[in-house]
Design an enzyme around this catalytic site. Structure first.
Site, PDB file in Angstrom:
ATOM      1  N   ARG A 198     -71.879 -32.449 -76.226  1.00 48.40           N
ATOM      2  CA  ARG A 198     -71.505 -31.633 -75.309  1.00 48.40           C
ATOM      3  C   ARG A 198     -70.008 -30.785 -75.309  1.00 48.40           C
ATOM      4  O   ARG A 198     -69.538 -31.672 -76.286  1.00 48.40           O
ATOM      5  CB  ARG A 198     -71.115 -31.988 -73.796  1.00 48.40           C
ATOM      6  CG  ARG A 198     -72.654 -32.129 -72.839  1.00 48.40           C
ATOM      7  CD  ARG A 198     -73.249 -30.605 -72.470  1.00 48.40           C
ATOM      8  NE  ARG A 198     -72.030 -29.506 -72.007  1.00 48.40           N
ATOM      9  CZ  ARG A 198     -71.553 -29.354 -70.548  1.00 48.40           C
ATOM     10  NH1 ARG A 198     -71.871 -30.161 -69.806  1.00 48.40           N
ATOM     11  NH2 ARG A 198     -70.699 -28.735 -70.520  1.00 48.40           N
ATOM     12  N   ASP A 211     -70.093 -37.480 -67.763  1.00 51.21           N
ATOM     13  CA  ASP A 211     -69.119 -36.834 -68.669  1.00 51.21           C
ATOM     14  C   ASP A 211     -68.200 -37.682 -69.251  1.00 51.21           C
ATOM     15  O   ASP A 211     -67.624 -37.575 -70.524  1.00 51.21           O
ATOM     16  CB  ASP A 211     -68.116 -36.050 -67.761  1.00 51.21           C
ATOM     17  CG  ASP A 211     -68.583 -34.724 -67.262  1.00 51.21           C
ATOM     18  OD1 ASP A 211     -69.756 -34.222 -67.899  1.00 51.21           O
ATOM     19  OD2 ASP A 211     -68.376 -34.149 -66.289  1.00 51.21           O
ATOM     20  N   ARG A 212     -67.995 -38.892 -68.717  1.00 56.62           N
ATOM     21  CA  ARG A 212     -66.976 -39.755 -69.215  1.00 56.62           C
ATOM     22  C   ARG A 212     -67.561 -41.374 -69.709  1.00 56.62           C
ATOM     23  O   ARG A 212     -67.883 -41.894 -68.546  1.00 56.62           O
ATOM     24  CB  ARG A 212     -65.707 -40.128 -68.326  1.00 56.62           C
ATOM     25  CG  ARG A 212     -65.000 -38.541 -68.024  1.00 56.62           C
ATOM     26  CD  ARG A 212     -63.708 -38.751 -66.910  1.00 56.62           C
ATOM     27  NE  ARG A 212     -64.117 -39.212 -65.610  1.00 56.62           N
ATOM     28  CZ  ARG A 212     -64.668 -38.153 -65.087  1.00 56.62           C
ATOM     29  NH1 ARG A 212     -65.052 -37.049 -65.284  1.00 56.62           N
ATOM     30  NH2 ARG A 212     -65.079 -38.813 -63.782  1.00 56.62           N
ATOM     31  N   GLU A 257     -59.368 -26.542 -68.204  1.00 59.47           N
ATOM     32  CA  GLU A 257     -60.066 -25.997 -69.219  1.00 59.47           C
ATOM     33  C   GLU A 257     -59.798 -24.631 -69.732  1.00 59.47           C
ATOM     34  O   GLU A 257     -60.459 -23.656 -69.735  1.00 59.47           O
ATOM     35  CB  GLU A 257     -61.591 -26.013 -68.833  1.00 59.47           C
ATOM     36  CG  GLU A 257     -62.025 -27.657 -68.481  1.00 59.47           C
ATOM     37  CD  GLU A 257     -63.414 -27.717 -68.116  1.00 59.47           C
ATOM     38  OE1 GLU A 257     -64.059 -28.687 -68.257  1.00 59.47           O
ATOM     39  OE2 GLU A 257     -63.989 -26.556 -67.697  1.00 59.47           O
ATOM     40  N   ARG A 264     -59.931 -21.839 -65.831  1.00 60.87           N
ATOM     41  CA  ARG A 264     -61.073 -22.132 -64.803  1.00 60.87           C
ATOM     42  C   ARG A 264     -60.395 -22.745 -63.671  1.00 60.87           C
ATOM     43  O   ARG A 264     -59.566 -23.537 -63.568  1.00 60.87           O
ATOM     44  CB  ARG A 264     -62.053 -23.136 -65.499  1.00 60.87           C
ATOM     45  CG  ARG A 264     -63.129 -23.614 -64.398  1.00 60.87           C
ATOM     46  CD  ARG A 264     -64.006 -24.954 -65.083  1.00 60.87           C
ATOM     47  NE  ARG A 264     -64.861 -25.333 -64.032  1.00 60.87           N
ATOM     48  CZ  ARG A 264     -65.739 -26.405 -64.303  1.00 60.87           C
ATOM     49  NH1 ARG A 264     -65.865 -26.739 -65.466  1.00 60.87           N
ATOM     50  NH2 ARG A 264     -66.190 -27.009 -63.341  1.00 60.87           N
ATOM     51  N   ASP A 265     -60.746 -21.882 -62.575  1.00 62.83           N
ATOM     52  CA  ASP A 265     -60.294 -22.220 -61.298  1.00 62.83           C
ATOM     53  C   ASP A 265     -61.698 -23.081 -60.657  1.00 62.83           C
ATOM     54  O   ASP A 265     -62.440 -22.288 -60.076  1.00 62.83           O
ATOM     55  CB  ASP A 265     -59.958 -21.122 -60.324  1.00 62.83           C
ATOM     56  CG  ASP A 265     -59.438 -21.408 -58.913  1.00 62.83           C
ATOM     57  OD1 ASP A 265     -59.780 -22.614 -58.470  1.00 62.83           O
ATOM     58  OD2 ASP A 265     -58.580 -20.782 -58.327  1.00 62.83           O
ATOM     59  N   ARG A 292     -75.649 -21.476 -64.720  1.00 61.64           N
ATOM     60  CA  ARG A 292     -75.030 -21.285 -66.159  1.00 61.64           C
ATOM     61  C   ARG A 292     -76.425 -20.685 -66.892  1.00 61.64           C
ATOM     62  O   ARG A 292     -76.991 -21.618 -67.807  1.00 61.64           O
ATOM     63  CB  ARG A 292     -74.654 -22.482 -66.581  1.00 61.64           C
ATOM     64  CG  ARG A 292     -73.703 -23.137 -65.836  1.00 61.64           C
ATOM     65  CD  ARG A 292     -72.976 -24.300 -66.043  1.00 61.64           C
ATOM     66  NE  ARG A 292     -71.883 -24.896 -65.356  1.00 61.64           N
ATOM     67  CZ  ARG A 292     -71.039 -25.802 -65.800  1.00 61.64           C
ATOM     68  NH1 ARG A 292     -71.593 -26.679 -66.693  1.00 61.64           N
ATOM     69  NH2 ARG A 292     -69.827 -26.121 -64.952  1.00 61.64           N
ATOM     70  N   TYR A 302     -70.761 -23.703 -71.177  1.00 62.28           N
ATOM     71  CA  TYR A 302     -69.275 -23.585 -71.542  1.00 62.28           C
ATOM     72  C   TYR A 302     -69.077 -22.185 -72.379  1.00 62.28           C
ATOM     73  O   TYR A 302     -70.070 -22.046 -73.283  1.00 62.28           O
ATOM     74  CB  TYR A 302     -68.533 -24.704 -71.949  1.00 62.28           C
ATOM     75  CG  TYR A 302     -68.056 -25.601 -70.737  1.00 62.28           C
ATOM     76  CD1 TYR A 302     -68.547 -25.488 -69.726  1.00 62.28           C
ATOM     77  CD2 TYR A 302     -67.256 -26.583 -71.276  1.00 62.28           C
ATOM     78  CE1 TYR A 302     -68.093 -26.491 -68.630  1.00 62.28           C
ATOM     79  CE2 TYR A 302     -66.645 -27.689 -70.261  1.00 62.28           C
ATOM     80  CZ  TYR A 302     -67.384 -27.445 -68.890  1.00 62.28           C
ATOM     81  OH  TYR A 302     -66.961 -28.416 -67.968  1.00 62.28           O
TER      82      TYR A 302
END
Length: 470
Positions: A116, A149-150, A276, A291-292, A368, A402
């Site tokens: 990603r 993600d992590r 980001e 990005r907010d 997205r 993204y």
């Protein structure tokens, strides 16, 4: 002639032939040595082959001499100069395809990483695609659960632009679940964030060697850009966030030289949210569109000077470019405040062109999917809704993700300006599709002085894979 005489005659003849042979060989060797000493470089039997391996390994010099090879390892010469990167952005009339990796299509039968957050950054001699792996391959059992993600398995790796993120050509960069990377003209610098959510650490590598670190200062998922950092005259800049994703967090600008941090400053942005950031150099400053993730469907703008002074606000345009978002017609725009009251968001980008702005966004307002880039007249400085150009990159029947910015340095293009470029991630798998994994591929576009037709450069992989049917 009796038998003894015959034997003596044959022996004498054989001895004479042997002596003649020896003399001829000696003469041949002497002549060869004399000729090679006088004119060795003109013969095909003596040649030098130079091979270069990646960025930092070595130059191998092989001298081949008849049946003997001499191998000598010499130091690879380093780049001598920092990149300037103070030039203005080139004016772009449209964006032409630069590369497409097709990683997921290839990964159905190839050894391709589950990834990603791919992004692109360039040195004076090449552009590379960076990506965060999940420590697993597509169509393999370890790809299960890679929506996370992590994890301790995530690493930053890179390939030459256009190559799929495969195990044979990928280069390890850092242990990371959040990252940025850029080249100052001499060496690559990477910043890789890893560790537990409440005590994450960012390791700054320069030329492949750890040089400095940044410890979490707010104890809440320290993270960075997921796109290229920006180097100007040898100084490299990037933005980091530490704190909640859905309310006020803490934001900092960092500045490094040769991988060592030489400055940092806190960003005061009460009521606003920055994550980001997609940054690029323009006329000696660093311009970022971020990005907010809290409330705004308009994107934060950050402009950084070399002394780390900055201006911060929101993209003024009267057209929202985050996702999710409301109708364009209902959005008014603001240069200073978040608008839209839509939580969450997606990494995006834009480019200033004088007072105009090129801005990328998903075609869908709620998911997205699809991707377009639009040019808004006076959108950098006014609440303008005047959309003067639109180019579709991915149609709304296909997934996007993204997106982020980078520039082609003048050392690559030989122009007097920096070419604006962007990449779009195309996320496949979970949560939208029936797979056990989440991964992505990317399409990369660069600015040109011609209009380019809309099309759909979508991912195109046919899912599910074999592993998903077990």
């Amino acid at each position: 002639m009796n038998p003894n005489q015959k034997i003596i005659a044959i022996g004498s003849a054989s001895l004479g032939i042997l002596i003649l042979n020896v003399i001829l060989h000696v003469v041949s060797i002497i002549v060869t040595v004399l000729v090679l000493n006088n004119n060795g470089t003109g013969l095909n039997c003596n040649r030098t082959i130079i091979r270069e391996y990646n960025e930092t390994v070595r130059v191998e010099r092989i001298t081949q001499w008849y049946n003997t090879s001499t191998i000598e390892y010499i130091e690879r010469p380093s780049n001598e100069y920092y990149m300037n990167n103070t030039e203005p952005l080139c004016e772009a009339q449209g964006f032409a395809p630069f590369s497409k990796d097709n990683g997921i299509r290839i990964g159905s039968r190839g050894h391709v990483f589950v990834i990603r957050e791919p992004f692109v950054s360039c040195s004076p001699s090449e552009c590379r695609t960076f990506f965060l792996t999940q420590g697993s391959l597509l169509n393999d059992k370890h790809s299960n659960g890679t929506m996370k993600d992590r994890s301790p398995y995530r690493t930053l790796m890179s390939v030459k632009i256009g190559q799929s993120p495969n195990v044979y050509q990928a280069r390890f960069e850092a242990v990371a679940w959040s990252a940025t990377a850029c080249h100052d003209g001499k060496k690559w610098m990477t910043v890789g964030v890893t560790g537990p959510d409440n005590q994450a650490v960012a390791v700054v590598n320069y030329g492949g060697v750890p040089v400095d670190i940044i410890n979490s200062w707010a104890g809440d998922i320290l993270r960075t850009q997921e796109s290229s950092c920006t180097c100007i005259k040898g100084d490299c800049y990037w933005v980091m966030t530490d704190g909640p994703a859905n309310r006020q967090a803490k934001y900092r600008i960092f500045k490094a030289k040769d991988g060592r941090i030489i400055g940092q400053t806190d960003i005061s942005f009460n009521g606003g949210h920055i994550e980001e950031c997609s940054c690029y150099p323009n006329e000696g400053k660093v311009e970022c569109i971020c990005r907010d993730n809290w409330t705004g469907t308009n994107r934060p703008i950050l402009v950084i000077s070399s002394d780390l002074s900055y201006t911060v606000g929101y993209l003024c345009a009267g057209i929202p470019t985050d996702t999710p978002r409301g109708e364009d017609s209902q959005f008014t725009g603001s240069c200073t405040s978040p608008l839209g009251n839509k939580g969450y968001g997606v990494k995006g980008f834009g480019f200033r062109q004088g007072t105009d702005v090129w801005a990328g966004r998903t075609i869908s307002r709620t998911s997205r999917s699809g991707f377009e880039i639009i040019k808004i007249r006076n959108g950098w400085t006014q609440n303008s809704k005047d959309q003067i150009r639109r180019q579709v990159i991915i149609d709304n029947l296909n997934w996007s993700g993204y997106s982020g910015s980078f520039t082609l340095p003048v050392e690559l293009t030989k122009k007097g300006c920096l070419v604006p470029c962007f990449w779009v991630e195309m996320i496949r798998g979970k949560p939208e599709e029936t797979t056990i994994w989440t991964s992505s591929s990317s399409i990369v576009m660069c600015g040109v002085d011609h209009k380019i037709a809309s099309w759909s450069w979508h991912d195109g992989a046919i899912l599910p894979f074999d592993i998903d049917k077990m």
